[in-house]
Design a protein around this motif. Structure first.
Motif, PDB file in Angstrom:
ATOM      1  N   MET A 196     -28.287  -3.278 -13.692  1.00 41.62           N
ATOM      2  CA  MET A 196     -27.264  -3.131 -13.594  1.00 41.62           C
ATOM      3  C   MET A 196     -26.565  -4.012 -15.166  1.00 41.62           C
ATOM      4  N   SER A 197     -26.412  -3.641 -15.885  1.00 37.26           N
ATOM      5  CA  SER A 197     -26.207  -4.388 -17.334  1.00 37.26           C
ATOM      6  C   SER A 197     -25.411  -4.926 -17.023  1.00 37.26           C
ATOM      7  N   ASN A 198     -24.379  -5.565 -18.235  1.00 40.06           N
ATOM      8  CA  ASN A 198     -23.575  -7.098 -18.159  1.00 40.06           C
ATOM      9  C   ASN A 198     -21.748  -6.017 -18.445  1.00 40.06           C
ATOM     10  N   SER A 199     -22.160  -5.128 -19.037  1.00 43.01           N
ATOM     11  CA  SER A 199     -20.918  -3.533 -18.357  1.00 43.01           C
ATOM     12  C   SER A 199     -20.559  -3.309 -17.570  1.00 43.01           C
ATOM     13  N   ASN A 200     -21.203  -3.600 -16.884  1.00 39.89           N
ATOM     14  CA  ASN A 200     -21.093  -3.142 -15.058  1.00 39.89           C
ATOM     15  C   ASN A 200     -20.639  -3.967 -14.223  1.00 39.89           C
ATOM     16  N   LYS A 201     -20.845  -4.814 -14.573  1.00 42.69           N
ATOM     17  CA  LYS A 201     -21.040  -6.468 -13.935  1.00 42.69           C
ATOM     18  C   LYS A 201     -18.914  -6.902 -12.869  1.00 42.69           C
ATOM     19  N   TYR A 202     -18.897  -6.928 -11.517  1.00 42.13           N
ATOM     20  CA  TYR A 202     -17.701  -6.883 -11.711  1.00 42.13           C
ATOM     21  C   TYR A 202     -16.676  -8.186 -12.074  1.00 42.13           C
ATOM     22  N   LYS A 203     -16.081  -8.041 -12.775  1.00 44.06           N
ATOM     23  CA  LYS A 203     -15.147  -9.246 -13.447  1.00 44.06           C
ATOM     24  C   LYS A 203     -14.068  -9.028 -12.606  1.00 44.06           C
ATOM     25  N   THR A 217     -26.481  -8.440   6.624  1.00 46.42           N
ATOM     26  CA  THR A 217     -27.035  -8.154   4.967  1.00 46.42           C
ATOM     27  C   THR A 217     -26.256  -8.856   4.112  1.00 46.42           C
ATOM     28  N   ALA A 218     -27.146  -9.142   3.142  1.00 52.45           N
ATOM     29  CA  ALA A 218     -26.384  -9.743   1.868  1.00 52.45           C
ATOM     30  C   ALA A 218     -25.107  -9.362   0.883  1.00 52.45           C
ATOM     31  N   VAL A 219     -24.634  -9.905   0.270  1.00 50.57           N
ATOM     32  CA  VAL A 219     -23.574  -9.902   0.124  1.00 50.57           C
ATOM     33  C   VAL A 219     -23.733  -9.522  -1.881  1.00 50.57           C
ATOM     34  N   ASN A 220     -22.629  -8.762  -2.279  1.00 49.98           N
ATOM     35  CA  ASN A 220     -22.650  -8.708  -3.293  1.00 49.98           C
ATOM     36  C   ASN A 220     -21.766  -9.282  -4.418  1.00 49.98           C
ATOM     37  N   ASN A 221     -21.666  -9.521  -5.912  1.00 52.08           N
ATOM     38  CA  ASN A 221     -20.593  -9.601  -6.722  1.00 52.08           C
ATOM     39  C   ASN A 221     -19.451  -8.610  -6.638  1.00 52.08           C
ATOM     40  N   GLY A 222     -18.358  -8.920  -6.401  1.00 51.30           N
ATOM     41  CA  GLY A 222     -16.784  -7.868  -6.105  1.00 51.30           C
ATOM     42  C   GLY A 222     -16.906  -8.020  -4.470  1.00 51.30           C
ATOM     43  N   ASP A 273     -22.943 -16.854 -10.843  1.00 52.05           N
ATOM     44  CA  ASP A 273     -24.766 -17.397 -11.880  1.00 52.05           C
ATOM     45  C   ASP A 273     -25.492 -16.125 -10.809  1.00 52.05           C
ATOM     46  N   LYS A 274     -24.979 -14.818 -10.445  1.00 51.65           N
ATOM     47  CA  LYS A 274     -25.995 -14.027  -9.458  1.00 51.65           C
ATOM     48  C   LYS A 274     -25.067 -12.602  -9.809  1.00 51.65           C
ATOM     49  N   GLU A 275     -26.151 -11.479  -9.320  1.00 51.08           N
ATOM     50  CA  GLU A 275     -24.870 -10.541  -8.551  1.00 51.08           C
ATOM     51  C   GLU A 275     -25.563 -10.044  -6.846  1.00 51.08           C
ATOM     52  N   THR A 276     -26.262 -10.708  -6.043  1.00 47.26           N
ATOM     53  CA  THR A 276     -26.264 -10.736  -4.647  1.00 47.26           C
ATOM     54  C   THR A 276     -26.926 -11.995  -4.377  1.00 47.26           C
ATOM     55  N   CYS A 277     -26.038 -12.473  -3.304  1.00 49.80           N
ATOM     56  CA  CYS A 277     -25.925 -14.153  -2.287  1.00 49.80           C
ATOM     57  C   CYS A 277     -26.457 -13.528  -1.518  1.00 49.80           C
ATOM     58  N   ASN A 278     -27.942 -14.062  -1.213  1.00 48.51           N
ATOM     59  CA  ASN A 278     -28.714 -13.827   0.175  1.00 48.51           C
ATOM     60  C   ASN A 278     -28.081 -14.633   0.680  1.00 48.51           C
ATOM     61  N   LEU A 279     -28.362 -14.296   2.344  1.00 56.88           N
ATOM     62  CA  LEU A 279     -27.990 -15.162   3.438  1.00 56.88           C
ATOM     63  C   LEU A 279     -28.645 -16.265   3.350  1.00 56.88           C
ATOM     64  N   GLU A 305     -27.921 -18.916   1.672  1.00 61.13           N
ATOM     65  CA  GLU A 305     -27.939 -19.387  -0.607  1.00 61.13           C
ATOM     66  C   GLU A 305     -26.478 -19.862  -0.382  1.00 61.13           C
ATOM     67  N   THR A 306     -26.339 -20.565  -1.839  1.00 58.02           N
ATOM     68  CA  THR A 306     -25.016 -20.769  -2.021  1.00 58.02           C
ATOM     69  C   THR A 306     -25.060 -19.947  -3.453  1.00 58.02           C
ATOM     70  N   VAL A 307     -23.331 -19.513  -3.626  1.00 61.60           N
ATOM     71  CA  VAL A 307     -23.144 -19.284  -4.168  1.00 61.60           C
ATOM     72  C   VAL A 307     -21.783 -19.816  -5.165  1.00 61.60           C
ATOM     73  N   LYS A 308     -22.220 -19.654  -6.339  1.00 57.83           N
ATOM     74  CA  LYS A 308     -20.543 -20.104  -7.505  1.00 57.83           C
ATOM     75  C   LYS A 308     -19.604 -18.858  -7.448  1.00 57.83           C
ATOM     76  N   VAL A 309     -18.549 -18.723  -7.561  1.00 61.76           N
ATOM     77  CA  VAL A 309     -17.897 -17.573  -7.380  1.00 61.76           C
ATOM     78  C   VAL A 309     -16.281 -17.996  -8.619  1.00 61.76           C
ATOM     79  N   TYR A 310     -15.293 -16.955  -8.556  1.00 57.65           N
ATOM     80  CA  TYR A 310     -14.402 -17.252  -8.968  1.00 57.65           C
ATOM     81  C   TYR A 310     -13.914 -16.068  -8.344  1.00 57.65           C
ATOM     82  N   LEU A 311     -12.515 -16.661  -7.807  1.00 59.27           N
ATOM     83  CA  LEU A 311     -11.540 -16.531  -7.046  1.00 59.27           C
ATOM     84  C   LEU A 311     -10.003 -16.058  -7.619  1.00 59.27           C
TER      85      LEU A 311
END
Length: 241
Positions: free
Chosen positions: A1-8, A30-35, A55-61, A63-69
């Protein structure tokens, strides 16, 4: 996935770390995706707060993910957060993630109460004490609350407690008024008509569901505030059904 398509997110308010439970731990399958838009649960209530993964587009179960809320109803969250505060990500009543606030991006989201306010206040700023000071603020508050057209039976109490110097107790004219409309009327009136340049506020709302009318209702709404310039005032506006 290109940077322009990433959820922000447009306006991130909080930064956090979230551990997503495995299926064996009672989490998702199932895993959790950005957005991701699971429920943001803290202080006993669920809220909407989409997540932007840092720091990632998908967080597998497992795992720990850093997020903005970014909360979708920010007025309800002002004054409620501190670094290290724990929360949950839920799907219905099911806990799928356990999180912790690591940074508060939006300044007015920082936690405060009467005690913390007094500790940070300049010692040269003295409390409202003159009768005329209280009379003016009472007149202003009473006029504003009346003009909201949703409030009646306004009562004022000077407490003598610097952490909450004045209590304004009132009732809803229409007991069936929806909680968000109650909050909107009072918060917008406060921000538009009364807030001086230096102020803090936060709200709390207790609701219940009327099964006979099939609607959510307001049991109690509290706006806590602190204002200061050359003198300071703390208090609460308490609205009940």
């Amino acid at each position: 996935m290109s940077n322009s398509n990433k959820y922000k997110l447009r306006e991130p308010q909080l930064e956090a770390e979230i551990y997503y439970l495995t299926e064996q731990e009672g989490g998702r399958k199932t895993a959790v995706n950005n957005g991701y838009r699971g429920q943001f649960h803290y202080n006993g209530k669920d809220w909407d707060a989409p997540q932007q993964f840092i720091d990632k587009e998908t967080c597998n179960l497992g795992e720990t993910v850093k997020v903005y809320l970014q909360t979708l109803s920010p007025d309800f969250h002002i004054g409620h957060f501190f670094v290290g505060q724990e929360f949950e990500t839920r799907e219905g009543s099911k806990i799928v993630g356990k999180g912790k606030i690591t940074r508060i991006i939006r300044p007015d989201f920082n936690y405060w109460n009467g005690s913390t306010f007094l500790k940070t206040l300049d010692k040269n700023i003295k409390p409202y004490s003159d009768t005329n000071d209280f009379l003016k603020i009472r007149t202003d508050l009473e006029s504003w609350l009346t003009n909201t057209s949703i409030i009646k039976n306004i009562e004022f109490e000077i407490t003598g407690n610097l952490e909450c110097m004045i209590l304004i107790k009132c009732k809803l004219i229409n007991k069936n008024l929806q909680p968000r409309e109650v909050a909107h009327k009072i918060i917008e009136g406060w921000k538009t008509n009364l807030i001086p340049s230096n102020q803090l506020y936060k709200i709390e709302m207790n609701t219940s569901f009327d099964w006979n009318k099939n609607q959510l209702q307001t049991d109690k709404f509290i706006l806590s505030f602190a204002t200061w310039h050359s003198i300071f005032l703390t208090g609460q506006i308490i609205v009940k059904r």
